[in-house]
Design an enzyme around this catalytic site. Structure first.
Site, PDB file in Angstrom:
ATOM      1  CB  CYS A 193      -1.021   0.083   1.268  1.00  0.00           C
ATOM      2  SG  CYS A 193      -0.408  -0.122   2.583  1.00  0.00           S
TER       3      CYS A 193
HETATM    4  N1  LIG Z   1      -4.134  -4.300   4.811  1.00  0.00           N
HETATM    5  C1  LIG Z   1      -4.178  -3.187   3.933  1.00  0.00           C
HETATM    6  O1  LIG Z   1      -4.600  -2.547   4.013  1.00  0.00           O
HETATM    7  C2  LIG Z   1      -2.843  -4.052   3.073  1.00  0.00           C
HETATM    8  C3  LIG Z   1      -2.485  -3.598   1.868  1.00  0.00           C
HETATM    9  C4  LIG Z   1      -1.907  -4.492   0.962  1.00  0.00           C
HETATM   10  C5  LIG Z   1      -1.136  -5.400   0.770  1.00  0.00           C
HETATM   11  N2  LIG Z   1      -1.714  -6.420   2.057  1.00  0.00           N
HETATM   12  C6  LIG Z   1      -0.957  -7.844   2.354  1.00  0.00           C
HETATM   13  O2  LIG Z   1      -1.650  -8.291   2.347  1.00  0.00           O
HETATM   14  C7  LIG Z   1      -1.957  -9.485   2.616  1.00  0.00           C
HETATM   15  C8  LIG Z   1      -3.336  -9.771   3.498  1.00  0.00           C
HETATM   16  O3  LIG Z   1      -3.110  -8.654   4.082  1.00  0.00           O
HETATM   17  P1  LIG Z   1      -4.574  -8.615   5.292  1.00  0.00           P
HETATM   18  O4  LIG Z   1      -4.678  -7.126   6.027  1.00  0.00           O
HETATM   19  O5  LIG Z   1      -6.266  -9.254   4.503  1.00  0.00           O
HETATM   20  O6  LIG Z   1      -4.631  -9.523   6.294  1.00  0.00           O
HETATM   21  P2  LIG Z   1      -5.748 -10.654   7.595  1.00  0.00           P
HETATM   22  O7  LIG Z   1      -6.508  -8.880   7.918  1.00  0.00           O
HETATM   23  O8  LIG Z   1      -4.082 -10.386   8.593  1.00  0.00           O
HETATM   24  O9  LIG Z   1      -6.147 -11.595   6.506  1.00  0.00           O
HETATM   25  C9  LIG Z   1      -4.340 -12.714   6.713  1.00  0.00           C
HETATM   26  C10 LIG Z   1      -5.875 -14.240   6.134  1.00  0.00           C
HETATM   27  O10 LIG Z   1      -4.541 -14.972   5.957  1.00  0.00           O
HETATM   28  C11 LIG Z   1      -5.810 -16.429   6.643  1.00  0.00           C
HETATM   29  N3  LIG Z   1      -3.877 -16.612   7.098  1.00  0.00           N
HETATM   30  C12 LIG Z   1      -3.060 -16.390   7.752  1.00  0.00           C
HETATM   31  N4  LIG Z   1      -2.200 -17.398   8.120  1.00  0.00           N
HETATM   32  C13 LIG Z   1      -2.077 -18.126   6.587  1.00  0.00           C
HETATM   33  C14 LIG Z   1      -1.078 -19.153   6.321  1.00  0.00           C
HETATM   34  N5  LIG Z   1      -0.004 -19.453   7.306  1.00  0.00           N
HETATM   35  N6  LIG Z   1      -1.801 -19.606   5.187  1.00  0.00           N
HETATM   36  C15 LIG Z   1      -3.185 -19.580   4.564  1.00  0.00           C
HETATM   37  N7  LIG Z   1      -3.935 -18.632   5.576  1.00  0.00           N
HETATM   38  C16 LIG Z   1      -3.436 -17.553   6.206  1.00  0.00           C
HETATM   39  C17 LIG Z   1      -5.915 -15.972   7.621  1.00  0.00           C
HETATM   40  O11 LIG Z   1      -6.966 -16.713   7.911  1.00  0.00           O
HETATM   41  P3  LIG Z   1      -6.757 -18.150   8.829  1.00  0.00           P
HETATM   42  O12 LIG Z   1      -5.691 -17.878   9.481  1.00  0.00           O
HETATM   43  O13 LIG Z   1      -8.530 -18.168   8.824  1.00  0.00           O
HETATM   44  O14 LIG Z   1      -6.219 -18.819   8.035  1.00  0.00           O
HETATM   45  C18 LIG Z   1      -6.910 -14.310   7.049  1.00  0.00           C
HETATM   46  O15 LIG Z   1      -7.447 -14.772   6.456  1.00  0.00           O
HETATM   47  C19 LIG Z   1      -0.998  -9.471   3.704  1.00  0.00           C
HETATM   48  O16 LIG Z   1       0.270 -10.037   3.153  1.00  0.00           O
HETATM   49  C20 LIG Z   1      -0.885  -7.545   3.580  1.00  0.00           C
HETATM   50  O17 LIG Z   1       0.512  -7.145   3.601  1.00  0.00           O
HETATM   51  C21 LIG Z   1      -2.482  -5.306   3.108  1.00  0.00           C
END
Ligand SMILES: NC(=O)c1ccc[n+]([C@@H]2O[C@H](COP(=O)([O-])OP(=O)(O)OC[C@H]3O[C@@H](n4cnc5c(N)ncnc54)[C@H](OP(=O)(O)O)[C@@H]3O)[C@@H](O)[C@H]2O)c1
Length: 367
Positions: free
Chosen positions: A164
């Site tokens: 982001c």
């Molecule tokens: N939030 C933002 O604004 C943003 C912006 C740009 C990029 N990102 C990137 O996008 C990605 C997701 O971000 P988020 O904010 O959506 O994260 P989040 O809210 O913490 O969600 C993570 C998701 O991944 C799953 N997960 C976690 N560990 C896992 C594993 N080892 N294997 C399979 N599934 C797994 C979790 O579900 P379960 O644990 O139930 O499987 C959950 O659904 C990250 O890499 C983050 O850096 C985020």
């Protein structure tokens, strides 16, 4: 293409369907005319209907979360290979365990995490503290920023969706870097300060002490001042991706602000004597004239995060003061849309030859 005959839509899977970017993908794709989400995973919520966790999605999807197993040749991989594209809305280190198997099966991969962003293995291992498991695939990966890599995205099999902060920094600097490359003269000095603020959803949906309501509300703090993982990505974007003729030294300072969504990045620049002869407003206007999601504000107007909330829009203002030799690029976007899931859908549209704005023509939500 494994399209559903009934609807003639591509089949989409989302690994990590309970996180903020995952749920945002479901929202965006529910309005997409050519794509249908058919599989969502969550290890913690396997067997639970999506709408039980997110009432906002009642009536939008009947899907139930499937389990996910990251071992090679797992059942999860077999299920995912039935799709046309798999989004990984997961922490770094997950997508790379499945990417090779998916690509071998002809499935396109879009990773919202960091596994396919940094081209340098050394940088990946230094900043993410783990070895990359598919370095050959990394070399083929395309950085998923359509405004920079539109042509390469058309044939991409693996996409590293930008972070982001880097999205605001790279797009906030691109017009100047491109103009420097064309004129072969520096417009700004090589030292650039990027001062960025993110809403709390940028840290994801995980429960963490420092993300508690009482810790983040009515509070404003800096973090990652000694080094943040998005710094090498910004450097790669500016110095390599934009093929800058000047090697820029970048100082990046992220902050957490008490908002849910939104990012505001202020880029401080010093003009060279040549730069003082240039009209930056005209350079930015021309650079983004044809871009569907980038809005350059007229001279004198400033952006705010509310003006982009829940939309895929990135809004920029550029300020120039020749007397003081200063320029500032001010950039806002919604971290969960143009900063993550919206940009990922935009890349998918380019990869599959759909109109780029498909599913993304959202008016920002105010107030
Ligand atoms: N939030 C933002 O604004 C943003 C912006 C740009 C990029 N990102 C990137 O996008 C990605 C997701 O971000 P988020 O904010 O959506 O994260 P989040 O809210 O913490 O969600 C993570 C998701 O991944 C799953 N997960 C976690 N560990 C896992 C594993 N080892 N294997 C399979 N599934 C797994 C979790 O579900 P379960 O644990 O139930 O499987 C959950 O659904 C990250 O890499 C983050 O850096 C985020």
């Amino acid at each position: 293409m494994k399209q559903n005959n009934q609807h003639d839509k591509i089949k989409v899977a989302i690994v990590g369907g309970t996180g903020y970017t995952g749920v945002e993908l479901i929202r965006l794709l529910s309005a997409h005319p050519h794509a249908e989400v058919v599989l969502l995973t969550s290890r913690s919520q396997k067997g639970t209907p999506v709408a039980d966790i997110f009432p906002s999605l009642r009536g939008v999807t009947d899907l139930v979360y499937s389990d996910f197993d990251d071992t090679a040749n797992s059942n999860s991989l077999a299920e995912l290979t039935k799709c046309d594209v798999v989004y990984f809305a997961t922490p770094h280190g997950v997508a790379m365990t499945q990417a090779q198997g998916l690509v071998d099966a002809g499935v396109k991969v879009i990773d919202l995490g960091a596994d396919f962003r940094l081209q340098s293995l050394e940088a990946f291992e230094k900043w993410y503290k783990q070895p990359h498991v598919c370095p050959d695939l990394l070399k083929q990966a395309v950085y998923g920023m359509p405004e920079v890599n539109r042509e390469a995205l058309k044939s991409a099999r693996v996409v590293g969706n930008p972070g982001c902060y880097p999205t605001t920094a790279i797009l906030g600097l691109k017009p100047i870097i491109d103009a420097q490359n064309t004129s072969e003269q520096a417009i700004v000095n090589s030292h650039i300060v990027i001062d960025a603020k993110s809403g709390v959803s940028g840290a994801g949906r995980q429960a963490k002490l420092d993300l508690n309501y009482a810790e983040t509300t009515d509070n404003f703090k800096a973090y990652g001042v000694t080094g943040h993982r998005h710094l090498p990505e910004i450097e790669q974007g500016v110095n390599e991706l934009l093929a800058s003729s000047v090697q820029h030294h970048i100082r990046f300072l992220p902050h957490l602000v008490p908002m849910i969504r939104g990012m505001f990045t202020t880029i401080h620049l010093t003009l060279t004597d040549f730069g003082k002869t240039q009209d930056l407003q005209a350079i930015y206007d021309k650079a983004y004239d044809d871009e569907p999601f980038i809005d350059v504000l007229p001279h004198g107007q400033l952006p705010d995060t509310r003006s982009v909330r829940a939309s895929n829009r990135l809004r920029i203002a550029v300020y120039q003061d020749n007397e003081r030799g200063e320029a500032t690029s001010l950039v806002v976007h919604d971290n969960l849309v143009k900063g993550a899931s919206g940009q990922a859908v935009q890349s998918m549209n380019v990869m599959f030859g759909f109109d780029e704005p498909c599913g993304l023509e959202l008016v920002p939500v105010v107030p």
